[in-house]
Every structure is written in C-alpha cells, then in structure tokens.
Design an enzyme around this catalytic site. Structure first.
Site, PDB file in Angstrom:
ATOM      1  N   HIS A  98      38.344  43.349  39.273  1.00  0.00           N
ATOM      2  CA  HIS A  98      38.852  43.317  40.646  1.00  0.00           C
ATOM      3  C   HIS A  98      39.430  44.684  40.993  1.00  0.00           C
ATOM      4  O   HIS A  98      39.969  45.387  40.143  1.00  0.00           O
ATOM      5  CB  HIS A  98      39.920  42.231  40.784  1.00  0.00           C
ATOM      6  CG  HIS A  98      40.326  41.960  42.195  1.00  0.00           C
ATOM      7  ND1 HIS A  98      41.236  42.744  42.869  1.00  0.00           N
ATOM      8  CD2 HIS A  98      39.939  40.987  43.074  1.00  0.00           C
ATOM      9  CE1 HIS A  98      41.399  42.268  44.090  1.00  0.00           C
ATOM     10  NE2 HIS A  98      40.624  41.206  44.247  1.00  0.00           N
ATOM     11  N   GLU A 167      33.521  43.033  47.279  1.00  0.00           N
ATOM     12  CA  GLU A 167      34.781  43.077  48.018  1.00  0.00           C
ATOM     13  C   GLU A 167      35.038  44.495  48.513  1.00  0.00           C
ATOM     14  O   GLU A 167      35.472  45.351  47.739  1.00  0.00           O
ATOM     15  CB  GLU A 167      35.944  42.641  47.128  1.00  0.00           C
ATOM     16  CG  GLU A 167      35.995  41.170  46.817  1.00  0.00           C
ATOM     17  CD  GLU A 167      37.379  40.762  46.327  1.00  0.00           C
ATOM     18  OE1 GLU A 167      37.971  39.866  46.937  1.00  0.00           O
ATOM     19  OE2 GLU A 167      37.867  41.343  45.355  1.00  0.00           O
TER      20      GLU A 167
END
Length: 243
Positions: A98, A167
């Site tokens: 992430h 993302e």
C-alpha cells in the site's frame, strides 16, 4: 463470470472492543440486507493485526484480510507477523505494498515482491497495490510508473494467484477520486501489462455514491475501500451498491 471483490481497509483504526462491536452490528445489518447483495460478490475487511482475533464474532460471508505481512517465513524478526501465523487465523487476503507502507515505512518493490511470494506460498491471496503520486500524474507519467511497479513487484509471480489494486495516491483519503473513465483507462493498461484474467481493484476515495459506476467499468473487478468501510451502515451500502 469472474467474482467482484470489495475489501475494506481499516488502516490504523478501531480498538479490539470497537471491532467486536462492528461485527455484532454488521451481522444484524447483513441479515436485513442480504437479498440486496449480489451472490457473485466476495467481500472482506483488512483489520489491524492485533484485532484479527475479533473476527470470530463474524457470522456472515465476510472474509478476513490484513493490511501487511512479513516477507520472512519465520525466525528472529522482532515485531513481524508471518504468513503462516495469518493463515492459522483463517486470513484470506493480505494487502501488500500500500502507498502508505511505501511512503512511511520505505517499502520497495523488492519488499513487495518478497511478501507477495510468501503470501502465495502460504495460500493467502496477495492484493498488490500500485499507483502514482500527484506529481507523477500531473507529469503524465502514470503509465511509466505503473509499468515499473508491476514489473518489479510481480516478478516471477503466478498472476493467477494475485490481485492488483490500482490506487492513485493523489486520491487516497483526499476526497478526490479518479473518474470512472480515468480509473478504467489505467486498469485496462494494467491488464494489458499482466494477464487478461487478472483481478483488478480500484481504490481511492471509493464511496457509496461512486462505487456502482466504478464497478461498471470493463477492467475494474472490485474496490479497495478506506474510510467508507469503517462504519457498518456505509459498508453495507457499498456491498448493496447503494440500494
């Protein structure tokens, strides 16, 4: 038909007690809304590791995910949590790489690759995150950045056993979001660079207002959701596509 997948990423939120309270409320609200949820939908929440044991309070189809895991199998790695430990707690998915891990903890594509390999080895599905910064986006380097991350993060990885989450970093927790068309364009590029059957999620300020439009895109198979997954009612709205 391939599965649609929605994973809520709680980040560093909720105590153990609050997590148990969430599942207690979720169990009831799920029953009330079960008929509105597509049977082809898989869904999970990625908890802080210390709260994973609270998942035993879940009595629904909800699956368990984590936000990180060790790249090492076992041994003298103080503070680390191995894939074997997570598997023993019935963890199905692990978010890996992430942008917050890359930014604050200096994780590299090499680290992401090692963790991905460990997850697959232990029958946990890795959700490998890629995405560009605002500066890279404005410099029109999105494709270049994504291609580099994919090449290095997924080196020697069996793509049939991995999920990729796109993302855009500029859309995480900012209230900004890529338009469905922008998200589709990048996810289509990811599929072209990897495998036509790859499961691709979009993340970045996903909400009950935009999730249906995002999931209607040809190359978006699901969503990685942040803040909207922290409240039971808004998470249920995501699963029912705001119905």
């Amino acid at each position: 038909m391939s599965k649609t997948i929605i994973i809520g990423n709680w980040k560093m939120n909720k105590t153990f007690t609050q997590t148990k309270e969430f599942f207690s409320a979720f169990n009831q609200l799920y029953i009330e809304n079960k008929n509105k949820i597509n049977q082809n939908l898989d869904f999970a929440v990625a908890l802080p590791a210390i709260n994973v044991a609270a998942f035993s309070k879940n009595t629904t189809k909800l699956e368990l995910a984590v936000q990180n895991m060790s790249q090492f199998e076992k041994g003298a790695y103080t503070g680390e949590i191995s894939a074997q430990m997570l598997l023993d707690l019935n963890v199905k998915y692990a978010i890996i790489g992430h942008s917050e891990r890359r930014q604050y903890f200096k994780e590299t594509d090499l680290d992401v690759n090692a963790k991905t390999q460990q997850a697959i080895k232990n029958n946990i599905i890795p959700v490998v995150c890629v995405g560009e910064t605002l500066e890279e986006y404005e410099a029109q380097k999105t494709s270049q950045v994504i291609e580099y991350q994919l090449k290095n993060s997924l080196k020697d990885v069996d793509l049939s056993k991995v999920i990729v989450a796109y993302e855009p970093i500029w859309a995480i927790g900012t209230g900004k979001t890529a338009t469905p068309e922008q998200a589709q364009q990048v996810c289509k590029f990811i599929r072209k660079q990897t495998n036509k059957n790859l499961t691709i999620l979009y993340g970045g300020s996903v909400s009950q207002e935009n999730i249906e439009q995002l999931l209607n895109q040809a190359d978006i198979n699901g969503a990685l959701v942040g803040g909207a997954s922290l409240k039971v009612d808004s998470f249920i709205k995501l699963l029912t596509l705001n119905k």
